[in-house]
Design an enzyme around this catalytic site. Structure first.
Site, PDB file in Angstrom:
ATOM      1  N   LYS A  68      23.769   0.890 -11.449  1.00  0.00           N
ATOM      2  CA  LYS A  68      24.698  -0.170 -11.863  1.00  0.00           C
ATOM      3  C   LYS A  68      25.643   0.321 -12.963  1.00  0.00           C
ATOM      4  O   LYS A  68      26.864   0.169 -12.863  1.00  0.00           O
ATOM      5  CB  LYS A  68      23.917  -1.398 -12.329  1.00  0.00           C
ATOM      6  CG  LYS A  68      23.038  -2.009 -11.241  1.00  0.00           C
ATOM      7  CD  LYS A  68      22.330  -3.264 -11.705  1.00  0.00           C
ATOM      8  CE  LYS A  68      21.323  -2.987 -12.801  1.00  0.00           C
ATOM      9  NZ  LYS A  68      20.206  -2.149 -12.342  1.00  0.00           N
ATOM     10  N   GLU A 284     -11.709  10.903  -0.429  1.00  0.00           N
ATOM     11  CA  GLU A 284     -10.318  11.111  -0.001  1.00  0.00           C
ATOM     12  C   GLU A 284     -10.229  11.331   1.508  1.00  0.00           C
ATOM     13  O   GLU A 284      -9.279  10.879   2.151  1.00  0.00           O
ATOM     14  CB  GLU A 284      -9.709  12.305  -0.745  1.00  0.00           C
ATOM     15  CG  GLU A 284      -9.632  12.137  -2.260  1.00  0.00           C
ATOM     16  CD  GLU A 284      -8.897  10.878  -2.680  1.00  0.00           C
ATOM     17  OE1 GLU A 284      -7.942  10.471  -1.971  1.00  0.00           O
ATOM     18  OE2 GLU A 284      -9.274  10.282  -3.711  1.00  0.00           O
ATOM     19  N   HIS A 287     -10.085   7.937   3.161  1.00  0.00           N
ATOM     20  CA  HIS A 287      -8.725   7.371   3.165  1.00  0.00           C
ATOM     21  C   HIS A 287      -7.886   8.010   4.271  1.00  0.00           C
ATOM     22  O   HIS A 287      -7.199   7.321   5.032  1.00  0.00           O
ATOM     23  CB  HIS A 287      -8.043   7.643   1.823  1.00  0.00           C
ATOM     24  CG  HIS A 287      -8.549   6.819   0.683  1.00  0.00           C
ATOM     25  ND1 HIS A 287      -8.649   5.448   0.749  1.00  0.00           N
ATOM     26  CD2 HIS A 287      -8.962   7.169  -0.559  1.00  0.00           C
ATOM     27  CE1 HIS A 287      -9.121   4.992  -0.422  1.00  0.00           C
ATOM     28  NE2 HIS A 287      -9.313   6.020  -1.222  1.00  0.00           N
ATOM     29  N   ASP A 361      -8.535   1.242  -5.680  1.00  0.00           N
ATOM     30  CA  ASP A 361      -8.345   0.836  -4.283  1.00  0.00           C
ATOM     31  C   ASP A 361      -8.587  -0.654  -4.110  1.00  0.00           C
ATOM     32  O   ASP A 361      -7.843  -1.345  -3.399  1.00  0.00           O
ATOM     33  CB  ASP A 361      -9.303   1.609  -3.367  1.00  0.00           C
ATOM     34  CG  ASP A 361      -9.113   3.120  -3.472  1.00  0.00           C
ATOM     35  OD1 ASP A 361      -7.982   3.551  -3.731  1.00  0.00           O
ATOM     36  OD2 ASP A 361     -10.113   3.844  -3.293  1.00  0.00           O
TER      37      ASP A 361
END
Length: 465
Positions: A68, A284, A287, A361
């Site tokens: 902006k 992991e 996931h 999570d």
């Protein structure tokens, strides 16, 4: 009044900001609107001839870092007319009446030098909705706002003066400020899409040496959701890493490492405790496995055991396209994916051995599920947008509140069941992913999909749908 603080904003007759519209990328719609303003100022007779009036104000709105203020600098550099820049916070002083006096002074200078542009940054500092404070309409901020309203479209008018303002809080602005005749144009400067990100990256990599095999299109796809300021920072961090590693050109490795650093923080020391490392590897891998097998989930970009910030390991998901519209299936898949780590811990180590690693999570699951139920109408509660009411408490009944809680729990339970089923059905694949993670510490998305393809040829269907 003797000793009254005077206005600090000075008029610039020939603005030399060093920024032109050619330096602004990724926000073509906003650029087009402001290019039209420049045309108004340079050749007003074209528009007057057909009965058009020059707009009195342009309000730039959008998230922080989207460009902006940069657009205002480009407008100043392109227009060739006198330019006044001020921050709304500069108008507020301890003495009542000082802000209004400064507004009068700025517009007096602008009218004398018309055509002229007045740029007010962060206008929400003085432009908030009136009547909500303790001042009863007589406090300093409200007097300053009233003076701006009068100057923009009062009895005298401000012929030849265009006011450009910027804010990332357009929702709190006073309605009198937003009406036609004051801010005639409202320009949304949003987050760039993949094409816009590629254009922005091109601007910020002009003075940087990039490797021949590095394409900005690949970087743009990896950086979904980043603003222009984020992308500028990314290219700078990548250049710093390139210099630190004594390389002559930035490669995708530096881009990826810089992206990880910006999003998740500095890389920590690799884990040496084999028991903890294996547990995090399974977390992991859980996931990643859910995210790979569910058809509506974002693709996995990378899985790593390298700690960053508070996270002991990370699984990165990269949307295949910009997602301004997200389906219920995708949100349910994200819930299941977020619970994949906890599901893997439970299946491999048992219910009593699950760890605190799923804390973040679970917070993510609650945010997604609550939004689905209370804002997006994606549950049995119905197609309603429910306001939590803030400090006053929710604006709905206890009966509806109980239904909301039950719907959120149901979405979470369904996602957890999907994740548990995948961990059980593809336990051999989970073990293989965890073993490779322990050995290599990082697996790319492509390598992950190769490993998963060895164990399945048919994508798992989302059972929760």
């Amino acid at each position: 009044m003797p000793g009254m603080p005077q206005n600090k904003a000075k008029i610039v007759m020939q603005p030399d900001t060093g920024v032109k519209f050619s330096d602004v990328a990724g926000i073509d719609e906003a650029k087009e609107e402001l290019t039209e303003v420049v045309d108004f100022l340079r050749a007003p007779e074209r528009f007057v001839k057909v009965g058009a009036k020059i707009p009195k104000g342009v309000l730039l709105t959008g998230p922080p870092g989207t460009g902006k203020t940069l657009m205002a600098k480009a407008l100043a550099g392109e227009s060739g007319v006198p330019f006044i820049q001020a921050s709304a916070a500069e108008f507020i002083e301890m003495f009542v009446g000082v802000g209004a006096s400064r507004v009068r002074d700025i517009f007096k200078q602008a009218k004398e030098k018309a055509p002229c542009i007045v740029f007010i940054d962060e206008i929400d500092a003085i432009g908030r909705q009136r009547g909500a404070g303790m001042g009863g309409g007589n406090d300093e901020r409200e007097q300053t706002l009233n003076q701006i309203l009068t100057e923009m479209d009062g009895f005298e008018g401000n012929t030849g003066v265009i006011v450009v303002a910027a804010t990332n809080r357009a929702d709190v602005l006073d309605s009198a400020l937003l009406r036609p005749g004051r801010f005639d144009r409202r320009v949304e400067v949003g987050l760039p899409d993949v094409r816009g990100r590629e254009q922005i990256l091109a601007v910020h990599s002009k003075n940087k040496k990039l490797a021949d095999d590095l394409t900005l299109a690949d970087v743009a796809r990896r950086t979904a959701g980043m603003s222009g300021a984020d992308l500028e920072n990314l290219m700078n961090e990548s250049a710093i890493l390139t210099a630190r590693r004594s390389k002559t050109a930035t490669t995708m490795d530096e881009i990826n490492d810089a992206t990880d650093r910006i999003i998740a923080g500095l890389a920590g020391r690799a884990l040496s405790d084999n028991a903890s490392k294996r547990l995090i590897a399974y977390h992991e891998a859980g996931h990643a496995l859910v995210g790979t097998l569910l058809p509506y989930h974002d693709p996995v970009n990378k899985v790593t055991l390298v700690p960053r910030g508070q996270a002991k390991g990370l699984t990165w998901f990269t949307p295949s396209e910009d997602q301004s519209l997200v389906s219920a299936n995708s949100l349910k898949a994200r819930i299941a994916g977020a619970l994949g780590g906890r599901a893997a811990e439970r299946v491999v180590f048992g219910e009593s051995q699950v760890t605190t690693g799923a804390g973040g999570d679970l917070q993510q699951v609650e945010r997604i599920a609550r939004a689905m139920v209370t804002q997006l109408g994606m549950s049995d509660v119905g197609c309603m947008a429910l306001d939590d009411g803030g400090m006053m408490g929710p604006n709905y009944s206890e009966e509806v509140s109980a239904k909301v809680d039950e719907a959120i729990r149901q979405l979470s339970d369904d996602g957890y069941k999907v994740a548990l089923d995948i961990m059980t059905d593809y336990r051999a694949c989970l073990d293989r992913l965890a073993d490779e993670l322990v050995e290599t510490e990082t697996i790319s998305g492509d390598r992950l999909r190769e490993l998963v393809a060895e164990y399945t040829t048919v994508p798992q269907k989302l059972a929760a749908v």
